[in-house]
Design an enzyme around this catalytic site. Structure first.
Site, PDB file in Angstrom:
ATOM      1  N   SER A   1      -9.531   2.112   2.822  1.00 15.83           N
ATOM      2  CA  SER A   1      -8.623   2.700   2.074  1.00 15.83           C
ATOM      3  C   SER A   1      -7.901   1.984   1.248  1.00 15.83           C
ATOM      4  O   SER A   1      -7.237   2.225   0.420  1.00 15.83           O
ATOM      5  CB  SER A   1      -7.897   3.662   3.045  1.00 15.83           C
ATOM      6  OG  SER A   1      -7.184   3.015   3.625  1.00 15.83           O
TER       7      SER A   1
ATOM      8  N   SER B   1      -9.865  -0.242   6.949  1.00 20.05           N
ATOM      9  CA  SER B   1      -9.222  -0.199   5.768  1.00 20.05           C
ATOM     10  C   SER B   1      -8.783  -1.301   5.021  1.00 20.05           C
ATOM     11  O   SER B   1      -8.282  -1.393   4.029  1.00 20.05           O
ATOM     12  CB  SER B   1      -8.397   1.015   5.854  1.00 20.05           C
ATOM     13  OG  SER B   1      -8.809   2.197   5.854  1.00 20.05           O
TER      14      SER B   1
ATOM     15  N   LYS C   1       0.869  -1.441  -0.244  1.00 22.61           N
ATOM     16  CA  LYS C   1       0.179   0.162   0.177  1.00 22.61           C
ATOM     17  C   LYS C   1       1.028   1.046  -0.021  1.00 22.61           C
ATOM     18  O   LYS C   1       2.116   1.414   0.640  1.00 22.61           O
ATOM     19  CB  LYS C   1      -0.887  -0.196   1.067  1.00 22.61           C
ATOM     20  CG  LYS C   1      -1.835   1.123   1.143  1.00 22.61           C
ATOM     21  CD  LYS C   1      -2.967   0.907   2.547  1.00 22.61           C
ATOM     22  CE  LYS C   1      -3.887   1.790   2.478  1.00 22.61           C
ATOM     23  NZ  LYS C   1      -4.818   1.605   3.705  1.00 22.61           N
TER      24      LYS C   1
END
Lengths: 492, 477
Positions: free
Chosen positions: A154, A178, A79
């Site tokens: 996210s 997330s 990420k």
């Protein structure tokens, strides 16, 4: 069976057995990324050359007989809010469009030492603020099942990339859901570890007291393996827990006999999509049939989790994001005459709407005169939520709950309605406030054919137990595999 | 109407820990800009602080030395504000639970004793420094000082004069230097004082509106700034205006203060608990250990020098102005047993040499063993006072070995009475006029003859031996 259908551990075994080389594995996935990610948009940065080079290096280590982890040589993605040395770490924000950290996050050091081959950095909601990956400066990531829909967020880039077979696994981060929510939307598995289980060193902070790095994979067995690699005490993170190591050796016997699973009945009331409810309760029934005991109870305080979460998370974010002032690195506005202009213009132009909204919320709840009314109340609520979970875990081993009240929604559907978006976090944020772990696994499809996820929530450092139940569930279901096949027949 | 000045101080001291408060960068002063920095102290995204426990230890010692209560359960808080010298845009400090509270420091001004209350002492990190480049007309930031540990020592508003303020600062400075927690160099910024000042009619119960003065970097300037600001405030009130609560900057060159920012639209620092650091619990053992490691304070040394070693109060005071001098005095005295001699050599010679060489007193090194050797040789009459000074200077400058140096330079006194005798005979032979004068009762002539003898012997004879032999020879003429 294609390579893309295999789990990370299966690919790791093939590499170990020399059925395939590290370079071949990396190349195959890079080809897939090239073919599909133009539309999916799950990557911010693809590391083709670097990835192949890293694959060759891992191969060399293996050929020299070095004992590496079962994940050695397996391609993966990270990420974009997890620092990677000399590689863009933008947090999907214009503010950090040019930021290349001079160091690796602890989790990156560990996964690379274990022989991971990093193929790129994945898209996300800007600074991890959002549940749809639509707030990214680099544009929305699409749901691999339906390009009209969001992958969740996210960590939407990581979940979509794993779901679409662009990498066998990825690292995400979970501040209020997330990891779990995009896993649920994309039909993949993930773990939000206990706070302090994985070092936060090198994770660009959103809300320091809630953030955790965790794994996203095709099944929970992969996730457990990844978590064993990236976890452990790190002296650079004072909040990382000392003297604890995950031990998953008893987690894969496929049994849930004697496990007591709690069902908080108030989680299954108003606002929960019927298909989601049916799937999750169906999973609970299956676990019961497999030998677990079910236990119904109420957790009313969790109804206050969303407001408490948004107060605390935004307060911390308003401070954590203050350092982006246009002075040292990142975006700087060319407009303006004074120092104040540099600050104001850089931040006004560099941050997106959602980030600005949260900075304003956070600054407000911390400002003098409002601190007691909001921030302090938030902390008190947090303590009550923690207490309520402790009481629940005196009566059961874990709690089963939906991950999100709905399946993946359409791109643009919620973006103008922040309150609706925030209410989507209702089942996930309490876990972060309590600092406890949760595992998210696929448990069905809704009427539109979109994946549904469930989460198992447990006491601090009970990941091995959660994995044991989730693994047994995945041994007795094929949602995690069917999800994948279904997707292939669909959009991709 | 007569006016009373009310003053409270916020003193910042940089701690003398080797590394910074939240990372392992050096705290050394100076260094090329941005060379003592790392991702942590320069506030890059994703980094986290780790607490240097020496900072806590130094804070405990400072608290104990200033009679404070030590807070057992400590937390750090974030103070949020934007400024380019603050890379995280927040300073990690302590608002809610400062490490020390409710202490006092005793001072003496013109023979009057007074106790100054310490409201609290808290730990925090220093910020960087802005450097203006007049050629480029740009401002650059040097982050070397970022993250250097600080203690902020907040007094009660107990001062009524500049003399009291200076006496307190001197006492504080001496205490901290003796504890080894700070070098307290105002010119390098390792000790900085902010002065909160208000005036009120003598006898009034309420405090007046106060101003805060920053940027005062010498004791002398503090005295002048207080005098200026008190006068300014009184004038304001007497003119029928009111004093505005604001921060004022002391301008050393103009000898005046001017307004920096008004507190009435004060910044909101949005303090909240620092989530990246765990609370610090201070155990009884930790406090006891700190206590046992605390060195003897300067005032105790002074008392001991006077009562046990027979020094004058003046000498005791001079010796303790610098801890390094006091320690040298003690170590050397322990080795030679001559406190007065050691004291004279330090005050008379060493302090002159320090001034001449322009080194800081805490940076010099003199070997106490060698110094004791020089003093013993002097006391035993083996070298004279001039030789003592010469050898000592060489010791200070080059750390020579005293005995070999004395031998090499031929500074040892003569022990050969035969040589003295023959020299005296020679002098008598060459000065018939003086002999006559002596015989005629002129005592001055004897002194002249001694001088002639010493000169011929290059001063290396024992004067008593010369006197004795000369007297014998003259009397036998």
């Amino acid at each position: 069976m294609e390579l893309y259908d295999k789990t990370a551990l299966e690919i790791g075994r093939m590499i170990k057995n020399k059925d395939i080389s590290c370079r071949e594995a990396a190349k195959a996935y890079i080809e897939n990324i090239k073919a599909k990610d133009g539309e999916l948009n799950s990557f911010v940065t693809v590391l083709e050359e670097e990835g192949l080079k890293q694959a060759d290096e891992v191969q060399k280590r293996l050929d020299l007989g070095e004992e590496l982890s079962p994940l050695a040589g397996v391609p993966m993605a990270i990420k974009d809010n997890i620092c990677t040395k000399d590689v863009l770490t933008s947090c999907s924000s214009k503010m950090l469009y040019n930021f290349k950290p001079p160091y690796n996050a602890c989790a990156v050091e560990k996964i690379e030492a274990a022989g991971a081959v990093v193929l790129g950095k994945t898209n996300m909601d800007e600074f991890a603020m959002g549940g749809s990956t639509e707030t990214s400066y680099y544009g929305a990531t699409k749901n691999p099942y339906d390009y009209e829909r969001v992958p969740g967020g996210s960590s939407g880039g990581s979940a979509a990339a794993v779901g679409a077979g662009l990498v066998p696994y990825a690292l995400g981060s979970d501040t209020g859901g997330s990891i779990r929510q995009p896993c649920s939307f994309c039909g993949v598995s993930g773990i939000k570890p206990t706070y302090g289980g994985v070092s936060r060193y090198g994770l660009v902070a959103f809300a320091s007291s809630l953030d955790q790095i965790g794994p996203i994979g095709k099944d929970v067995r992969d996730c457990a393996e990844i978590l064993s690699v990236i976890s452990g005490h790190d002296r650079r993170d004072s909040t990382s827990v000392k003297g604890f190591e995950y031990d998953f050796s008893d987690s894969f016997d496929g049994s849930v006999k004697g496990l007591k699973i709690g069902i908080p009945t108030n989680f299954y009331g108003e606002g929960l999509n019927e298909d989601v409810k049916t799937s999750v309760l169906g999973a609970a029934k299956l676990l019961k049939d497999m030998g677990a005991e079910l236990y119904e109870f109420e957790m009313p305080v969790v109804d206050y989790a969303v407001p408490a979460y948004y107060i605390i998370a935004c307060a911390e974010a308003s401070s954590n994001l203050s350092r982006y002032d246009g002075i040292k690195y990142g975006y700087r506005s060319n407009e303006g005459e004074s120092l104040l202009d540099v600050f104001v213009n850089s931040r006004s132009e560099g941050f997106g709407m959602e980030v600005k909204r949260r900075i304003m919320l956070g600054s407000f709840v911390l400002s003098s005169g409002y601190y007691d009314a909001y921030y302090k109340k938030g902390l008190q609520t947090r303590a009550l939520i923690k207490k309520s979970f402790n009481e629940a875990f005196e009566k059961c081993d874990m709690i089963i709950s939906p991950v999100a009240p709905t399946t993946a929604f359409k791109i643009g559907e919620n973006i103008t309605d922040p309150l609706k978006m925030y209410l989507g976090d209702i089942y996930t944020v309490a876990v972060n406030l309590a600092g406890i772990p949760a595992v998210s696994v696929p448990c069905g499809f809704d009427g539109k054919g979109l994946p549904v996820g469930l989460q198992l929530i447990g006491q601090t450092f009970s990941e091995a137990k959660l994995v044991k139940a989730a693994y047994a569930y995945q041994q007795n279901t094929d949602w995690h595999k069917r999800a994948f096949e279904k997707m292939k027949g669909g959009s991709l | 109407m007569s006016w009373e000045t009310v003053i409270g101080l916020e003193v910042h001291v940089e701690l003398a820990t080797k590394s910074k408060i939240f990372c392992s960068c050096t705290t050394e002063f100076g260094g090329a800009p941005n060379t003592h920095v790392c991702p942590v102290c320069s506030g890059l995204p994703g980094v986290l602080p780790t607490l240097n426990e020496n900072v806590v230890e130094f804070a405990i010692k400072t608290g104990l030395a200033t009679n404070c209560e030590i807070t057992r359960f400590n937390k750090f808080d974030r103070k949020n504000y934007f400024y380019p010298d603050l890379p995280k845009a927040y300073q990690v400090s302590q608002l809610y639970l400062p490490i020390c509270r409710n202490g006092h420091v005793d001072i003496e001004v013109n023979g009057n004793k007074k106790s100054i209350g310490i409201h609290e002492i808290h730990m925090e990190e220093d910020a960087g420094k802005l450097v203006h480049d007049p050629w480029e007309d740009s401002t650059l930031v040097d982050y070397n000082r970022c993250g250097v540990p600080l203690l902020e020592i907040v007094s009660e508003p107990d001062f009524r004069s500049a003399e009291e303020v200076i006496a307190y600062l001197e006492k504080l400075r001496e205490t901290l230097i003796y504890l080894g927690v700070s070098d307290c160099k105002m010119q390098e910024g390792s000790m900085r004082a902010d002065v909160n000042l208000s005036v009120r009619p003598t006898g009034a119960a309420e405090f007046g509106t106060r101003t805060e003065m920053k940027n005062i970097n010498s004791f002398k300037a503090i005295g002048r700034a207080i005098a200026y600001e008190a006068k300014r405030q009184i004038e304001q009130i007497e003119m029928g205006k009111r004093v505005i609560q604001e921060t004022r900057r002391w301008d050393e060159n103009k000898d005046a203060t001017y307004a920096m920012r008004s507190k009435e639209n004060a910044q909101d620092y949005r303090y909240f608990p620092e989530p990246d650091l765990l609370p610090i619990e201070i155990s009884e053992e930790w406090i006891e250990r700190a206590k046992s490691e605390m060195p003897e304070p300067a005032w105790a040394k002074r008392e001991r020098y006077v009562s046990e070693m027979g020094l004058s109060e003046y000498d005791a005071k001079v010796l303790t102005t610098e801890r390094s001098l006091a320690l040298l005095f003690e170590d050397t005295t322990a080795l030679c047993g001559e406190p007065k001699e050691v004291c004279n050599l330090i005050i008379g010679e060493l302090m002159r040499l320090i001034t001449e060489s322009q080194t800081a007193a805490d940076k010099i090194y003199v070997d106490p063993g060698k110094m004791a050797e020089i003093i013993k040789l002097t006391v035993e009459g083996k070298i004279n006072r001039n030789a003592e000074k010469e050898v000592f200077e060489a010791l200070f400058k080059e750390d020579i070995d005293p005995v070999s140096y004395i031998e090499e330079k031929g500074l040892m006194m003569l022990e050969d009475d035969g040589l003295v005798e023959s020299t005296v005979e020679e002098v008598i032979k060459n000065n018939p006029k003086s002999i006559e004068d002596y015989k005629g009762g002129k005592q001055k002539a004897f002194g002249f003859l001694v001088g002639q003898t010493m000169r011929a012997l290059k001063g290396k004879a024992n004067p008593q031996t010369v006197n004795k032999i000369l007297k014998e020879k003259l009397d036998s003429l």
